[in-house]
Design a protein around this motif. Structure first.
Motif, PDB file in Angstrom:
ATOM      1  N   PHE A 199       0.620  -0.954  -0.591  1.00 23.02           N
ATOM      2  CA  PHE A 199      -0.078   0.029  -0.347  1.00 23.02           C
ATOM      3  C   PHE A 199       1.116   1.290  -0.412  1.00 23.02           C
ATOM      4  O   PHE A 199       0.705   1.765   0.252  1.00 23.02           O
ATOM      5  CB  PHE A 199      -0.593   0.051   0.941  1.00 23.02           C
ATOM      6  N   GLY A 200       2.372   1.280   0.264  1.00 24.57           N
ATOM      7  CA  GLY A 200       3.007   2.297   0.062  1.00 24.57           C
ATOM      8  C   GLY A 200       3.582   2.782  -1.207  1.00 24.57           C
ATOM      9  O   GLY A 200       3.046   2.574  -1.997  1.00 24.57           O
TER      10      GLY A 200
ATOM     11  N   PHE B 275      -4.316   0.823  -3.232  1.00 25.37           N
ATOM     12  CA  PHE B 275      -4.496   0.399  -2.851  1.00 25.37           C
ATOM     13  C   PHE B 275      -6.228  -0.408  -1.668  1.00 25.37           C
ATOM     14  O   PHE B 275      -7.159   0.009  -1.489  1.00 25.37           O
ATOM     15  CB  PHE B 275      -4.282   0.371  -1.631  1.00 25.37           C
ATOM     16  N   THR B 276      -6.391  -1.755  -2.154  1.00 23.11           N
ATOM     17  CA  THR B 276      -7.942  -2.159  -2.400  1.00 23.11           C
ATOM     18  C   THR B 276      -8.416  -3.366  -1.223  1.00 23.11           C
ATOM     19  O   THR B 276      -9.261  -3.854  -1.627  1.00 23.11           O
ATOM     20  CB  THR B 276      -9.159  -2.134  -3.827  1.00 23.11           C
ATOM     21  N   GLY B 277      -6.760  -2.926  -0.982  1.00 21.60           N
ATOM     22  CA  GLY B 277      -6.877  -4.953  -0.271  1.00 21.60           C
ATOM     23  C   GLY B 277      -7.093  -6.282  -0.693  1.00 21.60           C
ATOM     24  O   GLY B 277      -7.959  -7.098  -0.424  1.00 21.60           O
TER      25      GLY B 277
ATOM     26  N   LEU C  78      -3.018  -0.874  -7.579  1.00 15.09           N
ATOM     27  CA  LEU C  78      -2.032  -1.483  -8.091  1.00 15.09           C
ATOM     28  C   LEU C  78      -1.560  -1.357  -6.375  1.00 15.09           C
ATOM     29  O   LEU C  78      -1.038  -1.349  -5.595  1.00 15.09           O
ATOM     30  CB  LEU C  78      -0.766  -0.782  -8.854  1.00 15.09           C
ATOM     31  N   GLU C  79      -0.557  -2.831  -6.215  1.00 14.17           N
ATOM     32  CA  GLU C  79      -0.231  -3.151  -5.209  1.00 14.17           C
ATOM     33  C   GLU C  79       1.646  -3.325  -5.382  1.00 14.17           C
ATOM     34  O   GLU C  79       1.990  -3.976  -6.695  1.00 14.17           O
ATOM     35  CB  GLU C  79       0.119  -4.121  -4.486  1.00 14.17           C
ATOM     36  N   GLY C  80       2.375  -2.159  -4.229  1.00 19.81           N
ATOM     37  CA  GLY C  80       3.750  -2.904  -4.968  1.00 19.81           C
ATOM     38  C   GLY C  80       4.717  -4.064  -5.015  1.00 19.81           C
ATOM     39  O   GLY C  80       5.038  -4.610  -5.504  1.00 19.81           O
ATOM     40  N   GLY C  81       4.260  -4.915  -4.575  1.00 28.97           N
ATOM     41  CA  GLY C  81       4.504  -7.261  -4.831  1.00 28.97           C
ATOM     42  C   GLY C  81       3.916  -7.396  -5.818  1.00 28.97           C
ATOM     43  O   GLY C  81       4.456  -8.044  -6.429  1.00 28.97           O
ATOM     44  N   SER C  82       3.216  -6.656  -6.780  1.00 26.19           N
ATOM     45  CA  SER C  82       2.115  -6.576  -8.297  1.00 26.19           C
ATOM     46  C   SER C  82       3.297  -6.762  -9.464  1.00 26.19           C
ATOM     47  O   SER C  82       3.104  -7.421 -10.162  1.00 26.19           O
ATOM     48  CB  SER C  82       1.520  -6.848  -7.822  1.00 26.19           C
ATOM     49  N   ILE C  83       4.245  -5.567  -8.290  1.00 23.21           N
ATOM     50  CA  ILE C  83       5.446  -5.915 -10.340  1.00 23.21           C
ATOM     51  C   ILE C  83       6.872  -5.927  -9.530  1.00 23.21           C
ATOM     52  O   ILE C  83       7.327  -5.893  -8.091  1.00 23.21           O
ATOM     53  CB  ILE C  83       5.171  -4.355 -10.605  1.00 23.21           C
ATOM     54  N   GLU C  84       7.404  -6.838 -10.905  1.00 19.30           N
ATOM     55  CA  GLU C  84       8.785  -6.867 -10.630  1.00 19.30           C
ATOM     56  C   GLU C  84      10.307  -5.748 -11.420  1.00 19.30           C
ATOM     57  O   GLU C  84       9.244  -6.116 -12.637  1.00 19.30           O
ATOM     58  CB  GLU C  84       8.991  -8.026 -10.371  1.00 19.30           C
ATOM     59  N   SER C  85      10.604  -5.108 -11.198  1.00 17.06           N
ATOM     60  CA  SER C  85      11.145  -4.304 -12.435  1.00 17.06           C
ATOM     61  C   SER C  85      12.856  -3.819 -12.315  1.00 17.06           C
ATOM     62  O   SER C  85      13.430  -4.419 -11.095  1.00 17.06           O
ATOM     63  CB  SER C  85      11.160  -2.767 -12.396  1.00 17.06           C
ATOM     64  N   ASP C  86      13.870  -4.134 -13.629  1.00 15.21           N
ATOM     65  CA  ASP C  86      15.099  -4.486 -13.898  1.00 15.21           C
ATOM     66  C   ASP C  86      15.456  -3.239 -13.220  1.00 15.21           C
ATOM     67  O   ASP C  86      16.555  -3.062 -13.751  1.00 15.21           O
ATOM     68  CB  ASP C  86      14.982  -5.227 -14.764  1.00 15.21           C
TER      69      ASP C  86
END
Length: 177
Positions: free
Chosen positions: A7-8, A25-27, A62-70
């Motif tokens: 959520f941050g 963030f929607t839980g 969007l949640e932070g844990g749902s994305i991964e970036s290089d």
């Protein structure tokens, strides 16, 4: 039972200066009450917790844990999470990609269609399944036990990752019972 990674704020750089993005963030797609969690970033910003770093609200779930970036414009994510109707039902895959390109600067998208962990309320966040690492490497969860309930989904995910030919893959061992 939520955590700040989801959520941050997500930090990007514009003109070499940090900007905080506050996504909705929607839980995890409405599974849990999140109204107070969704206010934390704005309240911390108003209290000066981020100094003078500007904050921009983004109308996208969007949640932070749902994305991964290089960090070089590549996104690794799962369709199960970002394209789930419980997130941004009004957007199709191309629209989600366009929004992520605009807001986060992604140019290359790798969507995993498989991957699942029992008890995961996040709808297959990428941060529990696979991570982009330096030198074109991906660490990922591997299940070797065909009798395990996770085997089919994680085996299929591994097949998808192997098709990303530019990456070296390093499997993380599955815990033994």
């Amino acid at each position: 039972d939520t955590w700040a990674r989801d959520f941050g704020p997500v930090t990007i750089y514009e003109d070499s200066k940090p900007v905080l993005l506050d996504f909705t963030f929607t839980g995890w797609g409405g599974k849990f009450e999140a109204a107070l969690d969704n206010q934390i970033t704005a309240k911390l910003h108003a209290a000066g917790a981020f100094g003078k770093t500007p904050l921009r609200t983004v109308d996208l779930i969007l949640e932070g844990g749902s994305i991964e970036s290089d960090g070089q414009g590549t996104l690794l994510t799962t369709a199960e999470c970002l394209l789930n109707p419980n997130r941004n039902a009004r957007l199709n895959k191309q629209q989600v990609e366009a929004r992520l390109a605009t807001e986060l600067g992604f140019k290359k998208f790798h969507w995993l269609e498989n991957g699942w962990l029992a008890g995961d309320d996040t709808d297959a966040h990428i941060d529990t399944l696979a991570r982009l690492c330096p030198d074109k490497t991906i660490l990922y969860v591997k299940c070797d036990d065909p009798a395990d309930e996770h085997f089919p989904a994680l085996h299929n995910m591994e097949d998808e990752l192997q098709k990303l030919l530019e990456y070296s893959l390093i499997p993380l061992p599955w815990p033994k019972a």
